[in-house]
Design a protein around this motif. Structure first.
Motif, short mmCIF file in Angstrom:
data_model
loop_
_atom_site.label_atom_id
_atom_site.label_comp_id
_atom_site.label_asym_id
_atom_site.label_seq_id
_atom_site.Cartn_x
_atom_site.Cartn_y
_atom_site.Cartn_z
N GLU A 31 42.26 26.15 38.50
CA GLU A 31 42.81 25.76 39.81
C GLU A 31 44.15 26.45 40.06
N ALA A 32 44.96 26.56 39.01
CA ALA A 32 46.26 27.23 39.15
C ALA A 32 46.07 28.71 39.46
N LEU A 33 45.12 29.34 38.80
CA LEU A 33 44.86 30.76 39.01
C LEU A 33 44.35 31.05 40.42
N LEU A 91 45.56 30.07 43.00
CA LEU A 91 46.72 30.22 43.88
C LEU A 91 47.28 31.64 43.88
N LEU A 92 46.74 32.48 43.01
CA LEU A 92 47.22 33.86 42.89
C LEU A 92 46.32 34.81 43.69
N THR A 93 46.93 35.54 44.63
CA THR A 93 46.19 36.53 45.41
C THR A 93 45.55 37.55 44.47
N GLY A 94 44.28 37.81 44.69
CA GLY A 94 43.56 38.73 43.83
C GLY A 94 42.69 38.01 42.82
N LEU A 95 43.12 36.82 42.43
CA LEU A 95 42.33 35.99 41.52
C LEU A 95 41.68 34.83 42.27
N ASP A 96 42.19 34.56 43.47
CA ASP A 96 41.70 33.41 44.23
C ASP A 96 40.22 33.51 44.56
N ASN A 97 39.73 34.73 44.81
CA ASN A 97 38.31 34.89 45.18
C ASN A 97 37.52 35.66 44.12
N ASP A 98 38.03 35.66 42.90
CA ASP A 98 37.34 36.35 41.80
C ASP A 98 37.09 35.36 40.66
N ILE A 111 39.94 34.92 32.09
CA ILE A 111 41.32 34.54 31.73
C ILE A 111 41.32 33.19 31.03
N VAL A 112 40.58 32.25 31.59
CA VAL A 112 40.51 30.91 31.00
C VAL A 112 39.97 30.98 29.58
N GLU A 113 38.94 31.79 29.37
CA GLU A 113 38.35 31.94 28.03
C GLU A 113 39.34 32.60 27.07
N TYR A 114 40.05 33.61 27.55
CA TYR A 114 41.04 34.29 26.72
C TYR A 114 42.14 33.32 26.29
N ILE A 167 52.60 28.81 34.80
CA ILE A 167 51.94 29.56 35.87
C ILE A 167 52.43 29.10 37.24
N GLU A 168 52.61 27.80 37.41
CA GLU A 168 53.11 27.30 38.69
C GLU A 168 54.51 27.82 38.99
N ALA A 169 55.36 27.89 37.96
CA ALA A 169 56.71 28.44 38.14
C ALA A 169 56.64 29.93 38.48
#
Length: 285
Positions: A9-11, A13-20, A27-30, A113-115
């Motif tokens: 959910e946090a990821l 919020l990041l452009t480029g990851l929001d729709n991927d 990333i979550v698995e890593y 990540i939020e910061a």
């Protein structure tokens, strides 16, 4: 499982990851396997890291990219009336970037990540998002020259209205950086702090020659600013809080508007009235 969902959910919020969703899942698995997450820092994050950083590793290397002042900044180091410049990364096959690795462990993943998001994707008071970055997960070579750590990285968002597709000359960049200011200070302070950190830590990469040339040019431009402008910028750089800087910016804008009004008023009354010729009315017979 709960932490993985929160991270996803946090990821978003990041452009480029929001729709991927695939990249987010990777990333979550890593992070699940390694128990940590990293951000590759190459600009102000190296001398002013975001909150919740647990480990800082200097002298890391990212291949295939180059830094540049290719993003407009209207919040931190500029305003809507006079945008500043900030750095971004863009792909460059034979280039490399030196920087820091900022890391956080499992207990601080989400807050870290939020910061990071709050810091790198600010929103102005009128709701405009400074979406100058798109975020990727890239392989970074650690300071030992062997170990690879994948890290969240700010890459320029070429779809943003604040991206500069045409590279400005050193002269054009220097003219902007020497005068721009925002709620975090002057654009010159950003350049000064970044370059001096590079020098202190011997962070030399593809962009080193250009940033050194730019810094020298900015020093010259600042020297030749008019006295009032230079003194105001120097006083502004001594302010220590964001509230003080916001107030100073507001007051300066108000004073500038008042001065323009006074000039217009003075100009209006300096124009001599035009006397129209008078003609006797012809009376028809």
């Amino acid at each position: 499982m709960e932490q993985s969902r929160a991270l996803d959910e946090a990821l978003k919020l990041l452009t480029g990851l929001d729709n991927d969703s695939t990249k987010r899942a990777n990333i979550v698995e890593y992070v699940r396997e390694n128990g940590r997450i990293a951000v590759f820092a190459y600009g102000s994050l190296i001398w002013n890291p975001c909150e919740h950083v647990e480990q800082i590793i200097p002298d890391c290397l990212l291949n295939g990219y180059i830094k540049g002042f290719i993003c407009q900044d209207f919040i931190y180091r500029g305003t809507k009336d006079f945008t500043g410049l900030t750095m971004g990364l863009k792909p460059c096959e034979d280039c490399f970037v030196k920087g820091y690795m900022l890391m956080a462990g499992a207990n601080k993943l989400i807050s870290f990540i939020e910061a990071f998001i709050k810091r790198e994707t600010p929103i102005s008071v009128d709701g405009t998002k400074m979406d100058i970055y798109t975020y990727d997960f890239l392989p970074v070579i650690m300071s030992d020259g062997k170990t690879i750590e994948w890290a969240l990285t700010c890459v320029v968002n070429s779809n943003s209205q604040f991206y500069l597709p045409m590279t400005l000359s050193i002269k054009q960049q220097a003219e902007i950086i020497s005068q721009a200011y925002g709620i975090n200070g002057t654009n010159f302070q950003y350049l000064h702090n970044t370059l001096h950190t590079y020098r202190r830590l011997s962070l030399i990469d593809t962009f080193t020659g250009e940033i050194e040339e730019l810094y020298a040019a900015v020093l010259i431009y600042r020297k030749y600013l008019n006295k009032h402008e230079r003194q105001w910028l120097e006083s502004f750089e001594k302010l220590t809080t964001k509230d003080e800087r916001e107030l100073a910016i507001k007051l300066r804008k108000t004073n500038n508007i008042r001065m323009r009004q006074q000039k217009l008023f003075a100009r209006a009354y300096s124009i001599e009235p035009t006397v129209s010729a008078k003609y006797n009315r012809m009376v028809s017979v």
